[in-house]
Design a protein around this motif. Structure first.
Motif, short mmCIF file in Angstrom:
data_model
loop_
_atom_site.label_atom_id
_atom_site.label_comp_id
_atom_site.label_asym_id
_atom_site.label_seq_id
_atom_site.Cartn_x
_atom_site.Cartn_y
_atom_site.Cartn_z
N ARG A 194 -0.44 8.40 -9.25
CA ARG A 194 0.80 7.66 -9.40
C ARG A 194 1.76 8.43 -10.28
O ARG A 194 1.38 9.05 -11.25
CB ARG A 194 0.54 6.29 -10.05
CG ARG A 194 -0.28 5.38 -9.16
CD ARG A 194 -0.18 3.96 -9.70
NE ARG A 194 -1.07 3.10 -8.94
CZ ARG A 194 -2.28 2.79 -9.34
NH1 ARG A 194 -2.75 3.25 -10.47
NH2 ARG A 194 -3.03 2.01 -8.61
N ASP B 137 -2.53 -3.33 -8.94
CA ASP B 137 -3.29 -2.25 -9.54
C ASP B 137 -4.63 -2.07 -8.82
O ASP B 137 -5.06 -0.95 -8.55
CB ASP B 137 -3.53 -2.53 -11.03
CG ASP B 137 -4.23 -1.39 -11.73
OD1 ASP B 137 -3.68 -0.28 -11.77
OD2 ASP B 137 -5.35 -1.61 -12.23
N THR C 118 -5.72 6.45 -6.56
CA THR C 118 -4.56 7.15 -6.00
C THR C 118 -3.70 7.67 -7.13
O THR C 118 -3.56 7.03 -8.16
CB THR C 118 -3.72 6.19 -5.14
OG1 THR C 118 -3.36 5.07 -5.92
CG2 THR C 118 -4.49 5.74 -3.92
N LEU D 282 2.72 1.74 -3.62
CA LEU D 282 1.99 1.88 -4.89
C LEU D 282 1.81 3.32 -5.38
O LEU D 282 1.91 3.56 -6.58
CB LEU D 282 0.63 1.18 -4.78
CG LEU D 282 0.70 -0.35 -4.75
CD1 LEU D 282 -0.65 -0.94 -4.37
CD2 LEU D 282 1.15 -0.89 -6.11
N PRO D 283 1.52 4.30 -4.51
CA PRO D 283 1.29 5.65 -5.04
C PRO D 283 2.46 6.20 -5.86
O PRO D 283 2.24 6.89 -6.85
CB PRO D 283 1.05 6.48 -3.78
CG PRO D 283 0.51 5.51 -2.79
CD PRO D 283 1.24 4.23 -3.06
N GLY E 164 -4.46 -0.18 -5.37
CA GLY E 164 -4.40 1.27 -5.45
C GLY E 164 -5.69 1.90 -5.89
O GLY E 164 -5.94 3.08 -5.62
N ARG E 165 -6.55 1.15 -6.55
CA ARG E 165 -7.78 1.71 -7.10
C ARG E 165 -8.97 1.60 -6.14
O ARG E 165 -9.78 2.52 -6.05
CB ARG E 165 -8.12 1.04 -8.43
CG ARG E 165 -7.14 1.39 -9.53
CD ARG E 165 -7.46 0.67 -10.83
NE ARG E 165 -6.47 1.03 -11.84
CZ ARG E 165 -6.53 2.11 -12.62
NH1 ARG E 165 -7.54 2.93 -12.50
NH2 ARG E 165 -5.59 2.37 -13.51
N VAL F 208 0.81 -1.22 0.00
CA VAL F 208 0.00 0.00 0.00
C VAL F 208 0.85 1.28 0.00
O VAL F 208 0.61 2.18 -0.82
CB VAL F 208 -0.99 -0.01 1.19
CG1 VAL F 208 -1.65 1.35 1.37
CG2 VAL F 208 -2.05 -1.08 0.97
#
Length: 303
Positions: free
Chosen positions: A301, A234, A299, A175-176, A237-238, A172
């Protein structure tokens, strides 16, 4: 701070990705039967090595790299616990407990992530998602069936559960900035030497796989690892780790369906009921009330 899904709406791409990833991972149980006689840890090292060979060249095309001690530490911890550690505990658990017991324990991960995922992501846990996760976990336990085992098997099953949870939680914060491709590429590459060390410690003798074993290793490395990892990270993050975790209940559903297709027998009544509970949990918990699914990452990226 609001959850990702509430900022951007429940993301159809994230939902589809989480569902596809867990369905693919569910097929691993049937494929693993082909690898029953192959060295376990060495086989896992080959699996993650194949995935890294696919993912790393793609990740290295971009100048963005993991930076600082924190990101490298998180990636190493992810590889050690969510990949290598998870597989080690799963293998050891299977030696003292039957697959149903192991599956039922690991199937509790949505309940843990329903609480821990939002806390790591910086938003409040949802009671609605927690109830949905409980239904999801109960459905997964029913779909797996009820088994038995000793204390050693239970402890290693709990270790596998911890690895399953950390696989998502440690990703977590990465990922951003890094995105799913880089997190997948670097974590799979870092897992290879750890698994080779485990193979050496276990006294495994590497050997060339048979044609059937080679096909199975190729499938687990390319489709289940490289493909499913990209889809899963993926999705995290969504739609957030708590909602993504609900789709973990699809693993025993996919395994039961794959077994039926391959001629291992039709699903039992308990498995069918478990599948219905999983469907109920996913449907109730996947999106906030009154929100529509929207495309686009929840988020931001830096690609």
């Amino acid at each position: 701070m609001t959850r990702p899904a509430e900022r951007a709406g429940a993301d159809a791409r994230g939902i589809a990705g989480a569902a596809c990833a867990m369905v693919l991972i569910g097929t691993l149980m049937a494929v693993s039967a082909v690898l029953g006689g192959y060295p376990l840890f060495f086989g896992q090292a080959v699996r993650y090595g194949l995935a890294a060979l696919i993912l790393l060249p793609l990740a290295l095309r971009d100048p963005l790299r993991p930076r600082g001690v924190r990101e490298w530490a998180l990636l190493t911890a992810l590889a050690a616990t969510g990949l290598a550690g998870f597989n080690y505990c799963l293998i050891e658990a299977a030696r003292s407990a039957d697959p149903a017991t192991v599956g039922a324990v690991v199937g509790a991960s949505p309940v843990i992530l329903a609480v821990a995922g939002p806390l790591v992501g910086g938003y409040r846990p949802s009671g609605r998602v927690l109830l949905a996760a409980a239904a999801d976990a109960a459905g997964a336990a029913l779909a797996n069936g009820l088994g038995d085992g000793d204390l050693r098997g239970l402890l290693f099953s709990l270790g596998a559960l911890a690895g399953e949870v950390l696989f998502s939680l440690l990703a977590v914060p990465l990922l951003p900035r890094l995105g799913p491709l880089r997190v997948s590429a670097y974590s799979t590459a870092l897992a290879v030497p750890l698994l080779l060390a485990a193979a050496l410690a276990a006294g495994e003798a590497p050997r060339l796989p048979s044609p059937g074993e080679g096909a199975a290793l190729g499938y687990t490395g390319v489709v289940i690892t490289a493909g499913a990892f990209l889809l899963w990270f993926d999705a995290l993050g969504r739609i957030g780790p708590d909602r993504a975790a609900l789709f973990g209940g699809l693993i025993p559903v996919s395994a039961a369906a794959t077994g039926a297709v391959l001629g291992f027998g039709a699903p039992s009544g308990g498995q069918i009921l478990g599948c219905l509970l999983v469907g109920l949990g996913v449907t109730c918990g996947v999106s906030p009330p009154g929100r529509r699914f929207t495309l686009g990452a929840a988020t931001s990226r830096n690609r």
